[in-house]
Motif scaffolding. Structure first.
Motif, PDB file in Angstrom:
ATOM      1  N   THR A  32      48.720  17.099  43.829  1.00  0.00           N
ATOM      2  CA  THR A  32      48.230  15.700  43.864  1.00  0.00           C
ATOM      3  C   THR A  32      48.482  15.308  45.358  1.00  0.00           C
ATOM      4  O   THR A  32      47.979  14.146  45.628  1.00  0.00           O
ATOM      5  N   SER A  82      43.373  13.951  48.449  1.00  0.00           N
ATOM      6  CA  SER A  82      42.572  13.104  47.808  1.00  0.00           C
ATOM      7  C   SER A  82      41.576  13.877  47.344  1.00  0.00           C
ATOM      8  O   SER A  82      41.078  15.021  47.717  1.00  0.00           O
ATOM      9  N   LYS A  83      40.687  13.309  46.400  1.00  0.00           N
ATOM     10  CA  LYS A  83      39.819  14.036  45.907  1.00  0.00           C
ATOM     11  C   LYS A  83      38.429  14.135  46.996  1.00  0.00           C
ATOM     12  O   LYS A  83      37.807  15.262  47.157  1.00  0.00           O
ATOM     13  N   LYS A  84      38.524  13.203  47.989  1.00  0.00           N
ATOM     14  CA  LYS A  84      37.526  13.243  48.844  1.00  0.00           C
ATOM     15  C   LYS A  84      37.813  14.353  49.959  1.00  0.00           C
ATOM     16  O   LYS A  84      36.878  15.070  50.318  1.00  0.00           O
ATOM     17  N   THR A  85      38.846  14.552  50.031  1.00  0.00           N
ATOM     18  CA  THR A  85      39.550  15.588  51.009  1.00  0.00           C
ATOM     19  C   THR A  85      39.180  16.984  50.310  1.00  0.00           C
ATOM     20  O   THR A  85      38.694  17.897  51.084  1.00  0.00           O
ATOM     21  N   THR A 105      36.884  21.253  43.249  1.00  0.00           N
ATOM     22  CA  THR A 105      37.753  20.073  43.068  1.00  0.00           C
ATOM     23  C   THR A 105      38.356  20.086  42.054  1.00  0.00           C
ATOM     24  O   THR A 105      39.596  19.353  41.946  1.00  0.00           O
ATOM     25  N   GLN A 135      47.473  14.468  55.435  1.00  0.00           N
ATOM     26  CA  GLN A 135      47.505  13.727  54.156  1.00  0.00           C
ATOM     27  C   GLN A 135      48.718  13.993  53.493  1.00  0.00           C
ATOM     28  O   GLN A 135      49.233  13.580  52.711  1.00  0.00           O
ATOM     29  N   ALA A 137      51.611  11.992  51.600  1.00  0.00           N
ATOM     30  CA  ALA A 137      52.248  11.940  50.208  1.00  0.00           C
ATOM     31  C   ALA A 137      53.888  12.124  50.122  1.00  0.00           C
ATOM     32  O   ALA A 137      54.317  11.706  49.157  1.00  0.00           O
ATOM     33  N   ALA A 182      47.596   8.477  56.176  1.00  0.00           N
ATOM     34  CA  ALA A 182      47.313   9.593  56.392  1.00  0.00           C
ATOM     35  C   ALA A 182      47.382  10.071  57.727  1.00  0.00           C
ATOM     36  O   ALA A 182      47.493  11.428  58.222  1.00  0.00           O
TER      37      ALA A 182
END
Length: 253
Positions: free
Chosen positions: A52, A55-58, A67, A212, A216, A227
């Protein structure tokens, strides 16, 4: 008689002082021993879930076709270690494929009276992981550079690696944030005649992802960090490649 009395009085005082000192010494020794055994408390006490931290974008930028492929590599120990990897294969049939492999490995080092403070242990682990990243068997054109704005210590190691599937461009970021060390591996290749990816682009993506991961780790311990945080807040001073291609580079023992 006065002189004798005076001498007798002095002698008694000396004996009393010696006895007092002797009776106090065990406590003093215990205090010194306790101080010697004390170690600085570790800044962080837990880790985020490895799958986790990005991020989804990364993930869409780094592993566009993978993804949803995030998978724990090892069971690990909750709040102590964790690993996750993502695989992407953009298969264009006879026109070739773009392959990407991304992984994150986290390790938290606790403070321990017998092994030392957590951040000191993490520094040693950072050096160990960095040495391993710089000594991968078969690596060509190995280059290392410090990475700023990523935790307390960070270095990216980049090199070329030839496999039977094609020429791989490997980027490994080794970083430390307080008493946590992590390794981020990111490699890519053009398969079946497809163009080899640009190494500079891959390095740029790996560095951004590492920032990132730092954020986290900080957030998992109840602190805020963007980030792009320059450092952690301190609390103290089928056409698919074979298995060999879909695994992190082997390290020299």
């Amino acid at each position: 008689m006065l002189v004798a009395a005076g001498c007798s009085s002095d002698s008694g005082s000396g004996d009393d002082a010696a006895k007092a000192k002797e009776s106090a010494s065990p406590t003093a020794k215990q205090s010194v021993t306790a101080s010697a055994n004390e170690v600085k408390a570790a800044a962080y006490g837990k880790l985020p879930e490895a799958c986790t931290v990005l991020s989804k974008k990364t993930l869409e930028n780094l592993v566009p076709e993978g993804t949803k492929s995030g998978k724990a590599i090892n069971d690990g120990q909750p709040d102590i270690s964790g690993d996750c990897r993502w695989i992407s294969l953009d298969n264009k049939g006879v026109k070739g494929s773009q392959y990407r492999w991304l992984s994150v490995s986290l390790l938290l080092l606790e403070s321990d009276a017998s092994r030392g403070a957590g951040d000191e242990r993490a520094r040693a682990q950072f050096e160990k992981r960095l040495s391993e990243a710089q000594a991968v068997e078969g690596a060509k054109n190995v280059k290392s550079e410090s990475v700023t704005g990523t935790g307390d210590q960070a270095t990216v190691v980049r090199y070329d690696l030839k496999k039977k599937e094609g020429s791989f461009k490997q980027q490994t970021v080794v970083a430390r944030v307080e008493n946590v060390v992590f390794t981020l591996d990111y490699n890519g290749a053009g398969l079946a005649g497809e163009k080899t990816p640009d190494a500079d682009d891959l390095v740029k993506g790996a560095k951004a992802a590492a920032q990132q991961v730092v954020a986290a780790i900080v957030a998992a311990n109840g602190e805020e960090s963007g980030a792009g945080s320059s450092a952690s807040p301190s609390k103290s001073e089928g056409g698919e490649p074979s298995a060999s291609a879909s695994a992190s580079p082997s390290k020299k023992s």
